[in-house]
Design an enzyme around this catalytic site. Structure first.
Site, PDB file in Angstrom:
ATOM      1  CB  SER A  17      -3.041   3.361  -5.497  1.00 31.41           C
ATOM      2  OG  SER A  17      -2.875   2.118  -5.880  1.00 31.41           O
ATOM      3  CG  ASP A  72      -1.978   1.103   1.125  1.00 33.73           C
ATOM      4  OD1 ASP A  72      -3.148   0.860   0.699  1.00 33.73           O
ATOM      5  OD2 ASP A  72      -1.866   2.350   1.373  1.00 33.73           O
TER       6      ASP A  72
HETATM    7  C1  MIC Z   1      -5.180   4.004  -2.155  1.00 33.72           C
HETATM    8  O1  MIC Z   1      -5.162   4.920  -1.282  1.00 33.72           O
HETATM    9  O2  MIC Z   1      -5.357   4.377  -3.387  1.00 33.72           O
HETATM   10  C2  MIC Z   1      -5.077   2.567  -1.857  1.00 33.72           C
HETATM   11  C3  MIC Z   1      -6.525   1.878  -2.111  1.00 33.72           C
HETATM   12  O3  MIC Z   1      -4.980   2.417  -0.246  1.00 33.72           O
HETATM   13  C4  MIC Z   1      -4.063   1.898  -2.656  1.00 33.72           C
HETATM   14  C5  MIC Z   1      -3.998   0.509  -2.701  1.00 33.72           C
HETATM   15  C6  MIC Z   1      -5.012  -0.174  -3.484  1.00 33.72           C
HETATM   16  O4  MIC Z   1      -5.194   0.280  -4.483  1.00 33.72           O
HETATM   17  O5  MIC Z   1      -5.336  -1.269  -2.879  1.00 33.72           O
HETATM   18  C7  MIC Z   1      -2.574   2.463  -2.272  1.00 33.72           C
HETATM   19  O6  MIC Z   1      -2.523   3.681  -1.897  1.00 33.72           O
HETATM   20  O7  MIC Z   1      -1.537   1.879  -2.513  1.00 33.72           O
HETATM   21 FE1  SF4 Z   2      -7.074   3.411   2.978  1.00 37.84          FE
HETATM   22 FE2  SF4 Z   2      -7.463   5.854   1.900  1.00 37.84          FE
HETATM   23 FE3  SF4 Z   2      -5.135   5.054   3.401  1.00 37.84          FE
HETATM   24 FE4  SF4 Z   2      -5.429   4.087   1.055  1.00 37.84          FE
HETATM   25  S1  SF4 Z   2      -5.084   6.515   1.387  1.00 37.84           S
HETATM   26  S2  SF4 Z   2      -4.605   3.146   2.686  1.00 37.84           S
HETATM   27  S3  SF4 Z   2      -7.594   3.831   1.073  1.00 37.84           S
HETATM   28  S4  SF4 Z   2      -7.460   5.003   4.184  1.00 37.84           S
END
Ligand code: MIC
Ligand code: SF4
Length: 643
Positions: free
Chosen positions: A535, A119
Site C-alpha cells: 500500500s 492509493d
Molecule cells: C490497500 O489496498 O492496501 C489500501 C488500503 O487501499 C492502501 C491505501 C491505504 O492504506 O489507505 C493502498 O493500496 O495504497
Molecule cells: Fe480498496 Fe482494496 Fe482497492 Fe485498496 S485494494 S483501494 S482497499 S478495494
C-alpha cells in the site's frame, strides 16, 4: 525516434530532468485522487502547505475505505474531507458512491493525462490510457499545490498480448500470469505497457483489472493504448470528446518484451500469502472453502458483476460457505437493478455489501478461523482479511462464482457452456453523489470541520549526522505495509490520529514493538528485500517516525514506501553487501553516520558486535535535501509555502 505510449506521456509532462532511463525527472500532474484512509492525512498536509486552492486540472476526494462507522471517528473524517473539498476546490465523491478507482475510471480518467493518487492501485486508470501513479499522501498534497512529481525515468516493458482469451478465462488470469512470471518485485522501476493483437479483445474494465493489479509486481504503473475500444467506453460514459488516440510507435522501443498468448491461459489463483504465489486452479481444485468474496477495485466493474450474476442465476450459494459481494460503484448497481441481474445475486443468497472496499482491507467480512477465503481482490497478505490464520486465494470472478455455487474451489471451465453478458451502449450516468468544486469566492468562505479524532500533524526535527540507537526489529523479505502498519476495522479509524495509530506499528509481527520502541526511545529497523511492498499508506512511515525510528536498513525497498520514508525523515539505507544483513541482530546497538549521503554512502557501526560496514542508498539530491530538513513538509514550506 519513435516512442512508447509511456514515453509520449512522460515527455509531454516533463518539467525537469532529462528523459533518460534511471534518471530522476519531474512531471506535471494533471489529476489527483485521494481516498479517505489516506486522504485525511493528505489534506492536513495540503492545509499545512498553505495554498488557497488546488492547482491541478482536476482533484477528487473519494470516501470508500472507512465506511464501517463503528463510532464517531469515520463519519467525522468524512465531514472533514467534505469540508476540505469544498474549501479548496475539489470534487467530492460521497460515501456510498463507490470505490475510488472504479469511479475514477467511469467518470474522470482520461487518456494521455497524468494522475497521482494516494492509493497504490491508482494505476487502474491505466486501463483507459492515463499515466496513473500511486504515491504517499504528502506527494499528492504537493501535486495539488502545483508541485511536479519526481520519479526515476522508468524502464518500459512491452507486454505483448497475442490471441484471445478462451472461455471462462478472464483479465484477472492475465495479470496473475504476469505475477506468476515476474513475482512481487519484478516490476520495480518499470512500467508495463500492453500492446499487440490481443489488446483489442479486452474491454476497458478488463484492461483496468490488469493495470490495477500490476501494482502487485511493484511496477511504477501499467498502461494500455487508447484505441477504438477506449473511445467506445468513453462514449458510453457520455465523454467521447475526451478521447485521444495513444499507441506505441513500435515493438523496438521497449526495453524488454514479455509475451503472453491469451489462448494458452487457464484459470489461475494466487495462493497464501502472496499475490505472486500463482498456480493453476485446476491443480488445487476441490479445496474446501468457507468464504467467497467478490469485489474490490480489481474486479467490481459492471462486466465482472454481470458475469457473476449470470453464473449465480437460478442457483444457491453452497451451504458450507458465505458469499460476500461488493459492487464497485452505484453505476454498476443501477445497471444490475435495471436489467434484473441484481435479483439473481439476491436470489442466490449473496450477502451484498456496500459499494466500498469492505473486506478487502479488513473492514468487516473477516473469514472464520483457519478457513479458506476465495477472493477476487488483489492482495492476500497474512492477516489482511482480519483473521490471522485464514488462507486467502486471489482468483477471477468466474472462479469465485463457480466456487460459491459448488462449495469447493472450482475451475469455472467445469460449468460448461460459458455465460453470456450484454453490456449497455450507454451507461446509466448519475453524478448526483459527486459534489462539484465551489467557485473560489464561495470556497473561501467555507469553514473546515475537524472532529475530535482529527489530530494535528506531528512535527519532526531536522536530521542529525550521526544516528544512534538499537535495532528495534529485524524482519525478512517482502515485508508489506500491512505488516508495518496494519489496517482493518480496529486500526483504520485511527488514520487521522498519529499518536494513537502508532501503538499498532508492527503489532501483527511483534506485539511488543510499540513498548520496546518507547522504552528505547526509537532506533532502527533491519529489513530484507522489497521492504514496504503493497500500500501507499504513509502511516507506515509517519507512525514509526513518531516512535523514533531513524533509519531503515534493508536489502531493497518498494518504491512508494521508500518515498514515504523520505517524506517523513526516516533514512532508507541499503546494504552494500547483502550478506551483512546476517551479521546484525535485534537489540544490537548501532551508530549510523549519514553525513556523507551526498557522496552516495553511509556507514554503520555495530557497537555491540564491534564491526563497521558500508551502506549505500538510492536517494536523489532532492531526497537528501528533504531528509536533511526533517521531511518533505518542512522542505516544501521552506520552498513554496504560502505561495
Ligand atoms: C490497500 O489496498 O492496501 C489500501 C488500503 O487501499 C492502501 C491505501 C491505504 O492504506 O489507505 C493502498 O493500496 O495504497
Ligand atoms: Fe480498496 Fe482494496 Fe482497492 Fe485498496 S485494494 S483501494 S482497499 S478495494
Amino acid at each position: 525516434m519513435g516512442k512508447t505510449i509511456t514515453e509520449k506521456i512522460l515527455d509531454k509532462h516533463i518539467v525537469e530532468g532529462t528523459p533518460e532511463k534511471g534518471e530522476e525527472i519531474k512531471i506535471k500532474i494533471d489529476q489527483t485522487l485521494t481516498q479517505d484512509a489516506t486522504g485525511t492525512m493528505a489534506y492536513l498536509e495540503f492545509e499545512a502547505i498553505g495554498i488557497p486552492r488546488v492547482k491541478t486540472e482536476l482533484s477528487v476526494s473519494y470516501v470508500d475505505h472507512n465506511t464501517l462507522q463503528t463510532d464517531f471517528k469515520n463519519p467525522d473524517d468524512h465531514i472533514y474531507l467534505q469540508s476540505v473539498a469544498a474549501r479548496y476546490g475539489l470534487y467530492f465523491s460521497r460515501p456510498g458512491n463507490g470505490i475510488c478507482h472504479q469511479i475514477h475510471l467511469e467518470r474522470f480518467a482520461r487518456p494521455g493525462k497524468t494522475l497521482l493518487g494516494s492509493d497504490s492501485h491508482t494505476p487502474t486508470a491505466g486501463g483507459i490510457g492515463s499515466l496513473a501513479i500511486g504515491a504517499g499522501g504528502l506527494n499528492v498534497a504537493a501535486a495539488m499545490a502545483g508541485e511536479p512529481f519526481a520519479l526515476k525515468y522508468p524502464k518500459i516493458v512491452g507486454v505483448k498480448l497475442n490471441g484471445k482469451l478462451p472461455p471462462w478465462v478472464s483479465a484477472k488470469d492475465i495479470i496473475l500470469e504476469l505475477l506468476r512470471r515476474v513475482d512481487v518485485k519484478g516490476g520495480v522501476g518499470k512500467v508495463f505497457e500492453y500492446f499487440g493483437p490481443g489488446v483489442k479483445t479486452l474491454s476497458i474494465p478488463e484492461r483496468a483489472t490488469i493495470t490495477n493489479m500490476g501494482t502487485e509486481t511493484g511496477a511504477t504503473t501499467s498502461i494500455f493504448p487508447s484505441d477504438e475500444v477506449t473511445r467506445g467506453f468513453l462514449k458510453a460514459q457520455g465523454r467521447e470528446e475526451q478521447w485521444i488516440e495513444l499507441k506505441s510507435d513500435g515493438e523496438e522501443y521497449y526495453d524488454e518484451i514479455i509475451e503472453i498468448n491469451l489462448d494458452e491461459l487457464e484459470p489461475l489463483a494466487a495462493l497464501p500469502h502472496s499475490p505472486g504465489n500463482v498456480k493453476p486452479v485446476a491443480d488445487i481444485e476441490g479445496m474446501e472453502v468457507q468464504q467467497v468474496a467478490i469485489g474490490s477495485c480489481t474486479n467490481s466493474s459492471l462486466r465482472d458483476m454481470k458475469v457473476v450474476a449470470q453464473i449465480l442465476k437460478g442457483k444457491t450459494v453452497a451451504p458450507n460457505l458465505s458469499l460476500l459481494i461488493n459492487p464497485g460503484s452505484r453505476q454498476v448497481v443501477a445497471h444490475l437493478v435495471e436489467t434484473g441481474e441484481y435479483k439473481y445475486l439476491v436470489d442466490a443468497g449473496a450477502r451484498i455489501l456496500e459499494n466500498a472496499c469492505g473486506p478487502c482491507i479488513g473492514m468487516g467480512g473477516a473469514p472464520p478461523s483457519g478457513s479458506v477465503s476465495i477472493r477476487t481482490y488483489n492482495r492476500n497478505f497474512e492477516g489482511r482479511s482480519g483473521t490471522k490464520d485464514a488462507k486467502v486465494l486471489l482468483v477471477s470472478p468466474e472462479t469465485a462464482a463457480a466456487t460459491a455455487i459448488n462449495g469447493v474451489l472450482t475451475d469455472p471451465r467445469k460449468l460448461g457452456k460459458p455465460v453470456e453478458i450484454v453490456m449497455p451502449d450507454r451507461f446509466i450516468i448519475n453524478d448526483n453523489m459527486i459534489i462539484l468544486p465551489l467557485p473560489p469566492e464561495e470556497a473561501e468562505k467555507v469553514k473546515v470541520v475537524r472532529g475530535p479524532n482529527i489530530k494535528p500533524l506531528p512535527e519532526f526535527p531536522p536530521l542529525v549526522e550521526k544516528l544512534k540507537g538499537e535495532v528495534l526489529i529485524k524482519v525478512g523479505d517482502n515485508i508489506t505495509t500491512d505488516h508495518i502498519m496494519p489496517a482493518g476495522a480496529k486500526i483504520l479509524p485511527l488514520r487521522s490520529n498519529i499518536p494513537e495509530i502508532s501503538k499498532y506499528v508492527f503489532s501483527r509481527v511483534d506485539e511488543k514493538f510499540y513498548e520496546r520502541a518507547m522504552e528505547k526511545k526509537g532506533g532502527f529497523v533491519i529489513g530484507g528485500e522489497n521492504y514496504g511492498q503493497g500500500s501507499s499508506r504513509e502511516h507506515a512511515a509517519i507512525a514509526p517516525k513518531y516512535l523514533g525510528v531513524k533509519a531503515v536498513i534493508a536489502k531493497s525497498f518498494a518504491r512508494i514506501h521508500s518515498e514515504n520514508l523520505i517524506n517523513f525523515g526516516i533514512v532508507p539505507l541499503v546494504f552494500s553487501d547483502v550478506k551483512d544483513y546476517d551479521r546484525i541482530e535485534q537489540g544490537d546497538k548501532l551508530e549510523v553516520d549519514v553525513s556523507s549521503l551526498e557522496n552516495g554512502e553511509a556507514t554503520l557501526k555495530d557497537v555491540t558486535k564491534g564491526f563497521s560496514i558500508k551502506l549505500k542508498h538510492n536517494l536523489s539530491e532532492m531526497d537528501i535535501a528533504i531528509l536533511r530538513e526533517g521531511g518533505k513538509l518542512p522542505f516544501i514550506k521552506k520552498n513554496i509555502g504560502g505561495r
